[in-house]
Design a protein around this motif. Structure first.
Motif, PDB file in Angstrom:
ATOM      1  N   LEU A  98       2.196   9.616  -3.535  1.00 33.44           N
ATOM      2  CA  LEU A  98       3.019   8.613  -2.858  1.00 33.44           C
ATOM      3  C   LEU A  98       4.477   8.795  -3.262  1.00 33.44           C
ATOM      4  N   SER A 132       0.801  -1.228   0.000  1.00 39.28           N
ATOM      5  CA  SER A 132       0.000   0.000   0.000  1.00 39.28           C
ATOM      6  C   SER A 132       0.828   1.270   0.000  1.00 39.28           C
ATOM      7  N   THR A 133       2.065   1.200   0.461  1.00 41.74           N
ATOM      8  CA  THR A 133       2.896   2.400   0.497  1.00 41.74           C
ATOM      9  C   THR A 133       3.287   2.868  -0.899  1.00 41.74           C
ATOM     10  N   ARG A 140      -4.959   5.440  -4.201  1.00 39.50           N
ATOM     11  CA  ARG A 140      -3.766   5.529  -3.372  1.00 39.50           C
ATOM     12  C   ARG A 140      -4.187   5.575  -1.909  1.00 39.50           C
ATOM     13  N   SER A 173      -3.517   7.260   0.532  1.00 39.94           N
ATOM     14  CA  SER A 173      -2.904   8.523   0.915  1.00 39.94           C
ATOM     15  C   SER A 173      -3.867   9.644   0.572  1.00 39.94           C
TER      16      SER A 173
END
Length: 140
Positions: free
Chosen positions: A75, A36-37, A69, A71
């Protein structure tokens, strides 16, 4: 271990970018494998509950839209691609309307929730790290 490797990689890239233009390597593409990062939205295109294509995700991304994302903005792959002058954002490999230019300049094969244990990934219905290089093979 992974954090140390990541920090070393970032330092090396930053060193390359800040060197004189004569010694800077020319990067033409960025290819991402991970979790996921670094997942720029692949989970949006697969059958899983691990998705980020809803608010508040994307509030600080250009256009203020959720992109998949995990986030509220860009990213690390997006930032690196921008700093290296490749592109402003790295698209997910599974995006349905990818242009040839997007493929040539790089994509992310990452899947949020991916891990090194395939069983964990299977229970979530995501793409494990061990299978992401296979996507790369279809890419080339």
């Amino acid at each position: 271990m992974q954090l140390t490797f990541f920090i070393i990689l970032v330092v090396q890239v930053c060193t390359l970018v800040t060197c004189s233009s004569e010694s800077v390597a020319k990067f033409h593409a960025i290819l991402i494998i991970g979790d996921s990062t670094v997942d720029t939205g692949n989970n949006k295109y697969i059958s899983t509950t691990a998705k980020a294509n809803y608010r508040p995700h994307g509030l600080d991304f250009p256009g203020q839209i959720p992109t998949g994302r995990f986030s509220n903005g860009k990213l690390v792959p997006d930032i690196l691609a921008s700093v290296l002058g490749i592109k402003e954002a790295v698209p997910p490999f599974l995006q349905t309307n990818l242009l040839d230019d997007e493929l040539r300049t790089g994509v992310s094969f990452a899947s949020a929730g991916a891990g090194f244990v395939d069983l964990t990934s299977a229970t979530l219905g995501i793409i494990p790290v061990s299978k992401q290089p296979g996507y790369f093979k279809t890419f080339t």
